[in-house]
Structures are given as C-alpha cells and as structure tokens.
Scaffold this active site. Structure first.
Site, short mmCIF file in Angstrom:
data_model
loop_
_atom_site.label_atom_id
_atom_site.label_comp_id
_atom_site.label_asym_id
_atom_site.label_seq_id
_atom_site.Cartn_x
_atom_site.Cartn_y
_atom_site.Cartn_z
N GLU A 123 -0.84 -8.03 2.01
CA GLU A 123 -0.58 -6.49 1.94
C GLU A 123 0.37 -6.03 3.04
O GLU A 123 0.25 -6.40 4.12
CB GLU A 123 -2.01 -5.58 2.25
N ASP A 181 0.97 -1.11 0.05
CA ASP A 181 0.02 0.00 -0.06
C ASP A 181 0.79 1.28 0.22
O ASP A 181 1.46 1.37 0.80
CB ASP A 181 -1.04 -0.14 1.51
N SER A 226 -7.19 3.91 -1.36
CA SER A 226 -7.01 2.36 -1.21
C SER A 226 -8.26 1.65 -1.50
O SER A 226 -8.18 0.52 -2.03
CB SER A 226 -6.45 2.00 -0.06
N HIS A 263 -1.38 2.44 -5.06
CA HIS A 263 -1.11 4.01 -5.39
C HIS A 263 0.35 4.19 -4.73
O HIS A 263 0.89 3.36 -3.98
CB HIS A 263 -2.32 4.98 -4.95
MG MG Z 1 -4.30 -0.75 2.75
ZN ZN Z 2 -3.24 6.14 2.37
#
Ligand code: MG
Ligand code: ZN
Length: 361
Positions: free
Chosen positions: A250, A36, A76, A298
């Site tokens: 993640e 992330d 997200s 991102h």
């Molecule tokens: Mg996340």
């Molecule tokens: Zn963020």
C-alpha cells in the site's frame, strides 16, 4: 455443401469466442498494490513530474466504482473490505459484513492454498487498508485489537509502521491500555525488527515483522527503508515458497497528502508508490506466473491539475474540491496471467471475487 458451410460457420464462431482468463491456469503469485486515495489526477501529476511511470507498462486497464454499503463516498475500510473479500460493507468496518459477521479474505484463502503472505505499507500496519487483509473488527479505530489479530494471523511478512500498537502500556509510546507485549509474542515465531540497520542486515529469513515507526512511517522523501526497498525484501522472502504467494503493498500516504490538499506531497507519494510498482513488475517479468494488480480504494481531495508544464516537468496549480474522499471511479491496472479479467468498468468487489476464484482453483 450446406454441411460444409455450416461447419465453417461453426468454426468461425468458435474462433471468435473470447478465452477468459478464468478458464486459464490461476496465477501462482499475486501482488496487489493499492494507492490509497490515488485517482486519475494523482497519477497524471506523477507522470507530468516524473515523465514516465512504471504504470505505463500495463496493457490491461479498467475502472472501478468504489461506493460502500452505506455511503456513496467510501472510506478505506469498506473499499478495502470489498477488495479483500469480494463483498460490500459499511464504512469503518474491517472485513466484516454490515451485521458484523466476519467475511473470509483473500489472505485466508491464500493460506489454505499454502501460499506465503505479505503486507507492506507506509502507514501503521494496523491501519484500515492492511487491516482488512488480516483482521475482522467492526470499527477501524480498534487498532490495538487489530494488532492482536495481526499477531495471530500467521502472515509471513509484515512491514510498515505502528509498533506503538504492539507494545505494553508500560513502554513509552504505547497506544495500548493493557500489559500485552505482542512484539515479544511475535518474536517467539518470527524475526522482529524495528530499525533500518536491522532491515539492511536481515539474514536469509522465511518470515519477518518489521515495524519501523511508532505509528506511520515518515513521508516519502524521509522514509528509510522506503516502500520500494520494503517491497523488494518482501518479494525476496515470499518467493521462496514453492506454492507461491500473495502480497499486498500500500502507498498509504497518497491519501493523506490528498486530505492535506498538498499537491507536491501527492506527487512525491505517487512517484514513490510507482517505484514500488516497478519492483513488482520486474519480478513478474522474470516470473511469468505472477499477476500484478495496481488500483486505489478511492480518490481523495477531488484533485485536479489546473496548470503546470510538460517541458519543465511540473504541476504549478493543483486544486482540490474537498479535504475528504470522493466517489469517482478509480483505475485498475493488471499485468500477467488473468490480467484481461480486470478490464472494463466494474465494481471494487470484482478484485476480491476474481482473486478468491483464482485461489479456490
Ligand atoms: Mg490506507
Ligand atoms: Zn482518507
């Protein structure tokens, strides 16, 4: 003579037709690792400090645009939805369309194919990135509702933080405003654990829910169990399924270090995430029907490396243009069957679209 030369030309043409992996057998196992907020600069900083990253084992690389349905800069929830379902949606939305209609996710397709499913995170398991794979809600903030959907999802392995969203409001630390005890409900179907000791002593189970913190897990250097150990355990459990599995891992907190404009924390989180990538790769090397994908939802912080040293393995001046996300393209790394499908410049919906096409086979 004319016939022979045209036959030769035809053969030559046929031999240059690229063999797209979509035409090859679909991978049995899929491991999707999402850093992330992990842009190119974050990866570069991790490489400078660690010298080598497991990411360097990947030979098929691409770039993805990340914009959402209603904004150039995604959150997200929207970018996660793009990867989990193959469709763009608006920011804050969890696997639902702009109008709020549920979008079928990779997990649901994988369950129809009788594959085992796992989600492993360092945030709360109800946070946006894992939620897009297991819930359908129009606002990422509805984490108690996400917890309810997660507990009914039939997902085999859930590992991360966030027990506060699963316990009734009579329990100290609960985030709920009702009496529902989702952990008790889950315990009727699976093994529920909450401590490192229970994790280390975990028997030969076929499924597990492990929530090791009220909300998010601690930072990389304080996490026990850590993301690589959680990933390893998830693979060990899921790989027992003869039909294969889908696992999402993640590195949740790379993003938070970016929001904090904390270069050192970015580096620690990227290296920790890369260690989890190493675990996935080691499995894929021994189980060649496994596709490993690493990407980001991102970039966060507009992070740039302004000074440091390759020799001393340090970043001494990490700068930020922002405390929020940016619209820069993010990399995607692919290893295993189908990996050539992910090269070139594309859109983040490509992840969902291709993975779902594999699962429909
Ligand atoms: Mg996340
Ligand atoms: Zn963020």
């Amino acid at each position: 003579m004319k016939l022979i030369s045209s036959l030769f030309l035809l053969l030559l043409l046929l031999s240059t037709v690229p063999t797209y992996a979509m035409e090859q057998p679909a991978p049995k196992n899929i491991i999707l690792l999402i850093g992330d907020g992990m842009g190119i600069a974050q990866i570069t900083a991790g490489k400078i400090v660690n010298k080598h990253l497991n990411l360097e084992e990947f030979k098929h690389l691409g770039l993805l645009m990340t914009h959402s349905g209603n904004a150039l800069v995604t959150d997200s929830a929207a970018s996660g939805t793009a990867m989990a379902t193959g469709y763009k949606t608006d920011n804050k939305m969890i696997a639902v369309s702009h109008e709020g209609t549920p979008l079928k996710s990779i997990v649901e397709y994988a369950q129809e194919a009788n594959k085992a499913i796992g989600l492993v995170v360092t945030s709360s398991i109800t946070h946006a990135t894992p939620a897009v794979f297991a819930a359908h809600v129009d606002n990422r903030k509805s984490q108690t509702l996400i917890a309810e959907q997660l507990s009914k999802s039939g997902i085999d392995v859930l590992l991360g933080g966030g027990w506060g969203y699963f316990v009734p409001n009579t329990v100290k630390g609960s985030f709920r405003n009702d009496h529902k005890n989702l952990l008790d409900k889950l315990a009727e179907q699976t093994t529920v654990i909450q401590t490192e000791k229970e994790f280390n002593e975990l028997d030969d189970v076929d499924s597990v829910v492990g929530l090791f913190a009220r909300k998010a897990l601690p930072k990389a250097d304080k996490r026990k169990p850590g993301l690589p150990e959680l990933t390893s355990k998830a693979i060990q459990i899921l790989s027992k399924n003869q039909k294969g599995f889908f696992l999402m891992v993640e590195g949740s907190q790379i993003d938070w270090a970016g929001h904090d404009n904390n270069s050192n924390d970015i580096i620690k989180e990227v290296i920790d995430f890369d260690n989890a990538i190493g675990v996935a790769l080691a499995f894929a090397k021994n189980n060649i029907e496994t596709l490993v994908l690493v990407t980001a939802d991102h970039e966060t912080g507009g992070y740039a490396i302004h000074d440091g040293s390759i020799i001393k393995q340090q970043v001494t001046d990490g700068q930020f243009t922002h405390s929020h996300h940016t619209a820069e393209m993010v990399p995607v790394f692919a290893y295993g069957p189908g990996s050539s499908d992910f090269t070139g410049i594309g859109d983040n919906t490509k992840i969902g679209k291709i993975l779902i096409a594999y699962l429909k086979k």
